[in-house]
Design a protein around this motif. Structure first.
Motif, PDB file in Angstrom:
ATOM      1  N   LEU A 153       0.996  -0.888  -0.393  1.00  0.00           N
ATOM      2  CA  LEU A 153      -0.298   0.054  -0.397  1.00  0.00           C
ATOM      3  C   LEU A 153       0.557   0.998  -0.261  1.00  0.00           C
ATOM      4  O   LEU A 153       2.146   1.403   0.575  1.00  0.00           O
ATOM      5  N   GLN A 154       0.510   2.004  -0.470  1.00  0.00           N
ATOM      6  CA  GLN A 154       0.882   3.688  -0.697  1.00  0.00           C
ATOM      7  C   GLN A 154       1.349   3.942   1.103  1.00  0.00           C
ATOM      8  O   GLN A 154      -0.240   4.099   1.321  1.00  0.00           O
ATOM      9  N   PRO A 155       2.280   4.405   1.614  1.00  0.00           N
ATOM     10  CA  PRO A 155       2.158   4.687   2.987  1.00  0.00           C
ATOM     11  C   PRO A 155       1.088   6.100   3.059  1.00  0.00           C
ATOM     12  O   PRO A 155       1.673   6.886   1.873  1.00  0.00           O
ATOM     13  N   ARG A 156       0.741   5.894   4.314  1.00  0.00           N
ATOM     14  CA  ARG A 156      -0.302   7.402   4.839  1.00  0.00           C
ATOM     15  C   ARG A 156       0.878   8.628   4.896  1.00  0.00           C
ATOM     16  O   ARG A 156       2.013   8.137   5.587  1.00  0.00           O
ATOM     17  N   PRO A 157       0.564   9.248   4.173  1.00  0.00           N
ATOM     18  CA  PRO A 157       2.103  11.084   4.273  1.00  0.00           C
ATOM     19  C   PRO A 157       1.768  11.065   5.746  1.00  0.00           C
ATOM     20  O   PRO A 157       1.352  11.107   7.024  1.00  0.00           O
ATOM     21  N   GLY A 158       3.633  10.630   6.284  1.00  0.00           N
ATOM     22  CA  GLY A 158       3.601  11.660   7.858  1.00  0.00           C
ATOM     23  C   GLY A 158       3.306  10.044   8.867  1.00  0.00           C
ATOM     24  O   GLY A 158       3.098  10.116   9.957  1.00  0.00           O
ATOM     25  N   ALA A 159       2.239   8.544   8.508  1.00  0.00           N
ATOM     26  CA  ALA A 159       2.205   7.416   9.426  1.00  0.00           C
ATOM     27  C   ALA A 159       2.679   6.239   9.014  1.00  0.00           C
ATOM     28  O   ALA A 159       1.809   5.922   8.577  1.00  0.00           O
ATOM     29  N   PRO A 160       4.004   5.792   8.052  1.00  0.00           N
ATOM     30  CA  PRO A 160       4.124   4.584   7.390  1.00  0.00           C
ATOM     31  C   PRO A 160       3.318   3.781   8.351  1.00  0.00           C
ATOM     32  O   PRO A 160       3.637   3.892   9.579  1.00  0.00           O
ATOM     33  N   GLY A 161       3.180   2.685   7.700  1.00  0.00           N
ATOM     34  CA  GLY A 161       2.265   1.816   8.607  1.00  0.00           C
ATOM     35  C   GLY A 161       0.542   2.008   9.096  1.00  0.00           C
ATOM     36  O   GLY A 161       0.078   0.455   9.428  1.00  0.00           O
ATOM     37  N   ALA A 162       0.329   2.951   9.174  1.00  0.00           N
ATOM     38  CA  ALA A 162      -1.002   2.422   9.470  1.00  0.00           C
ATOM     39  C   ALA A 162      -2.016   2.503   9.120  1.00  0.00           C
ATOM     40  O   ALA A 162      -3.381   1.583   9.375  1.00  0.00           O
ATOM     41  N   ARG A 163      -1.763   2.492   7.284  1.00  0.00           N
ATOM     42  CA  ARG A 163      -2.853   2.336   6.424  1.00  0.00           C
ATOM     43  C   ARG A 163      -3.018   0.793   6.251  1.00  0.00           C
ATOM     44  O   ARG A 163      -4.610  -0.257   6.516  1.00  0.00           O
ATOM     45  N   ALA A 164      -1.873   0.217   6.780  1.00  0.00           N
ATOM     46  CA  ALA A 164      -1.903  -1.540   6.056  1.00  0.00           C
ATOM     47  C   ALA A 164      -2.431  -1.732   7.760  1.00  0.00           C
ATOM     48  O   ALA A 164      -3.126  -3.216   7.697  1.00  0.00           O
ATOM     49  N   TYR A 165      -1.976  -1.195   9.290  1.00  0.00           N
ATOM     50  CA  TYR A 165      -2.638  -1.690  10.333  1.00  0.00           C
ATOM     51  C   TYR A 165      -3.935  -1.907  10.408  1.00  0.00           C
ATOM     52  O   TYR A 165      -4.571  -2.471  11.047  1.00  0.00           O
ATOM     53  N   GLU A 166      -4.262  -0.277  10.047  1.00  0.00           N
ATOM     54  CA  GLU A 166      -5.706  -0.417   9.703  1.00  0.00           C
ATOM     55  C   GLU A 166      -6.775  -1.401   9.190  1.00  0.00           C
ATOM     56  O   GLU A 166      -7.707  -1.647   9.489  1.00  0.00           O
TER      57      GLU A 166
ATOM     58  N   LEU B 203     -10.010  -2.465   2.535  1.00  0.00           N
ATOM     59  CA  LEU B 203      -9.136  -1.574   1.763  1.00  0.00           C
ATOM     60  C   LEU B 203     -10.184  -0.263   1.515  1.00  0.00           C
ATOM     61  O   LEU B 203      -9.706   1.222   1.291  1.00  0.00           O
ATOM     62  N   LYS B 204     -11.731  -0.477   0.916  1.00  0.00           N
ATOM     63  CA  LYS B 204     -12.494   1.103   0.953  1.00  0.00           C
ATOM     64  C   LYS B 204     -12.953   2.027   1.634  1.00  0.00           C
ATOM     65  O   LYS B 204     -12.856   2.523   1.330  1.00  0.00           O
ATOM     66  N   THR B 205     -12.797   0.954   2.859  1.00  0.00           N
ATOM     67  CA  THR B 205     -12.705   1.709   4.222  1.00  0.00           C
ATOM     68  C   THR B 205     -11.939   2.893   4.531  1.00  0.00           C
ATOM     69  O   THR B 205     -12.273   3.153   6.057  1.00  0.00           O
ATOM     70  N   VAL B 206     -10.933   2.404   4.382  1.00  0.00           N
ATOM     71  CA  VAL B 206      -9.476   2.738   5.303  1.00  0.00           C
ATOM     72  C   VAL B 206      -8.912   4.359   4.371  1.00  0.00           C
ATOM     73  O   VAL B 206      -8.542   4.397   3.204  1.00  0.00           O
ATOM     74  N   ALA B 207      -8.501   5.296   5.272  1.00  0.00           N
ATOM     75  CA  ALA B 207      -8.525   5.789   5.076  1.00  0.00           C
ATOM     76  C   ALA B 207      -7.234   6.499   3.492  1.00  0.00           C
ATOM     77  O   ALA B 207      -5.698   5.671   4.879  1.00  0.00           O
TER      78      ALA B 207
END
Ligand code: PXG
Length: 439
Positions: free
Chosen positions: A379-392, A435-439
């Motif tokens: 996944l493209q990391p969320r700017p400033g929050a690496p790992g957050a998207r995958a964890y969510e 994935l659709k529900t993760v910002a």
């Protein structure tokens, strides 16, 4: 049904876990059968990760459960040093037959980390026994994961597992990793680009001189650091360079062993014979902790010199070849054989590949890669929050009924090898929905 709030979670220091985050909103399993876990709130959760890459035959398989129950009542423990029990010898014979080639002997450990440290020690001692004591350097690879022992983290290339614990083993160098999204994004199977990266070993030789190098260790497919499939020709080239200079080649097959790629071992899958192979995880289907190190005949024979009463290798564990672990391993091999599981992945790989590649174009997905019954979805990391998207995504999948595993912003899938097509669809569908529900 259990109320998580009634369990006192305080005292357990959990491994590789964000303890405070977890304990604020715990996720607990209370039982498991075949492809599913049952969570403490009574939900069925589809296992997309075979536990932690280990439950290859699915959960709580009757023959394995019975074998463990029977053995623990019959022979709870037998000393590992200067004594034996018959099953330990039978297992070694079956394992060497399974991996094939000229792997002649097996050393038992209790985990992947111990298998790695054992393999590195065998490599160093091998050169010493041969009178080549200057060969002490160990070469690993960036983004390699070889467990958490000091040997394993030294040759490993995951910075978070290394940076707190130095100084590590001296005399270690690293090959570059093979991950390159510009060249290889959305590859199916072995990527076309990157075989030449094995030539970097020549650069390391030029820097340190071949006479100082003992061994090269790689995962044939890097698992933990995000499913990095070896580029075409890469492993064969590594073997050739090791042969040229007399380095031992070690494959860490803790993840790839026991059918993950669609062959019993990566050794068989890629047709490359390293000198030493480490294993664990699927060896007992995850039931009882156990690891193993395979060596080829020339390695074992090198040690079998000197007087008969001399211990040839000063290494071993109280629980090497533990009777209950050996019973679990023998029963696991029976189940793998009866169900054809060690090659089942080959037949399922194409369906699995098409399913996971359907995630291309879904929100945040910048790569999908796969081999056998393994997939990495980056996944493209969320700017400033690496790992957050995958964890969510992981938490959402768990709540929706699927267990996935994430490392950084990469989702790794490695389901039990018994997975059916409709369960592959379900797993991929739940990830797409999350994935659709993760910002
Ligand atoms: N080598 C390799 C290649 C591994 O993948 C180990 C050694 C260490 O094994 P033990 O049994 O000591 O943990 C491993 C372990 C993940 C994950 O989610 C991977 C591992 C362990 C836990 C989680 O990728 N691999």
């Amino acid at each position: 049904m259990l109320d998580n709030r009634q369990i006192d979670l305080a005292a357990y220091w959990m491994p590789f876990t964000a303890n405070r985050q977890f304990k604020a909103k715990p996720r607990l399993f209370t039982s498991a059968k075949n492809m599913h876990y049952t969570s403490s709130d009574g939900r069925q959760v589809l296992d997309g990760t075979a536990g932690l890459w280990c439950v290859n035959a699915g959960h709580c398989r009757d023959p394995i459960v019975k074998a463990v129950q029977n053995k623990v009542a019959e022979l709870d423990y037998s000393p590992a040093f200067q004594m034996g029990h018959p099953d330990a010898f039978e297992l070694a014979n079956r394992l060497t037959a399974l991996i094939g080639g000229d792997y002649s002997n097996v050393f038992y450990t209790n985990s992947g980390s111990e298998s790695v440290d054992t393999a590195l020690k065998i490599a160093l001692a091998y050169h010493r026994v041969k009178g080549d004591a200057a060969r002490t350097r160990l070469i690993g690879r960036e983004r390699g994961y070889h467990g958490v022992g000091f040997g394993g983290i030294s040759v490993g290339g995951v910075v978070t597992t290394r940076k707190m614990f130095g100084p590590l083993l001296p005399g270690v160098d690293h090959l570059p990793h093979t991950h390159n999204l510009e060249k290889n994004a959305f590859s199916r199977g072995e990527p076309e680009w990157g075989g030449h990266l094995a030539d970097e070993l020549e650069r390391i030789v030029a820097l340190h001189d071949a006479s100082t190098i003992a061994a090269v260790i790689v995962e044939p497919m890097a698992g933990s650091a995000g499913v990095l499939v070896p580029p075409k020709g890469y492993l064969k080239k590594l073997r050739a360079i090791c042969d040229k200079y007399g380095f031992l080649l070690i494959f860490d097959e803790v993840i790839t062993g026991f059918g993950r790629l669609g062959s019993p071992f990566a050794v068989n899958h890629f047709g490359v014979q390293p000198d030493i192979v480490t294993a664990a995880k699927g060896l007992t289907n995850g039931t009882v902790p156990m690891g193993a190190v395979f060596v080829r005949k020339h390695i074992f024979d090198t040690f079998m010199t000197g007087p008969d009463n001399a211990i040839e290798f000063f290494h071993g564990y109280t629980y090497s070849g533990h009777p209950v672990a050996v019973a679990a391993a023998l029963a696991s091999l029976d189940v793998y054989a009866a169900d054809g599981l060690l090659t089942r992945g080959a037949g399922m790989a194409k369906y699995f590949e098409d399913a996971v590649h359907s995630l291309k174009g879904k929100p945040h997905v910048i790569d999908v890669r796969n081999i056998g019954l393994v997939a990495g979805i980056e996944l493209q990391p969320r700017p400033g929050a690496p790992g957050a998207r995958a964890y969510e995504t992981f938490v959402k999948c768990f709540e929706a009924g699927a267990l996935i595993r994430t490392t950084g912003d990469i989702i790794a899938l490695s389901p039990p090898l018994i997975i059916e097509k409709k369960q592959i669809d379900e797993l991929v569908g739940l990830i797409a929905a999350a994935l659709k529900t993760v910002a």
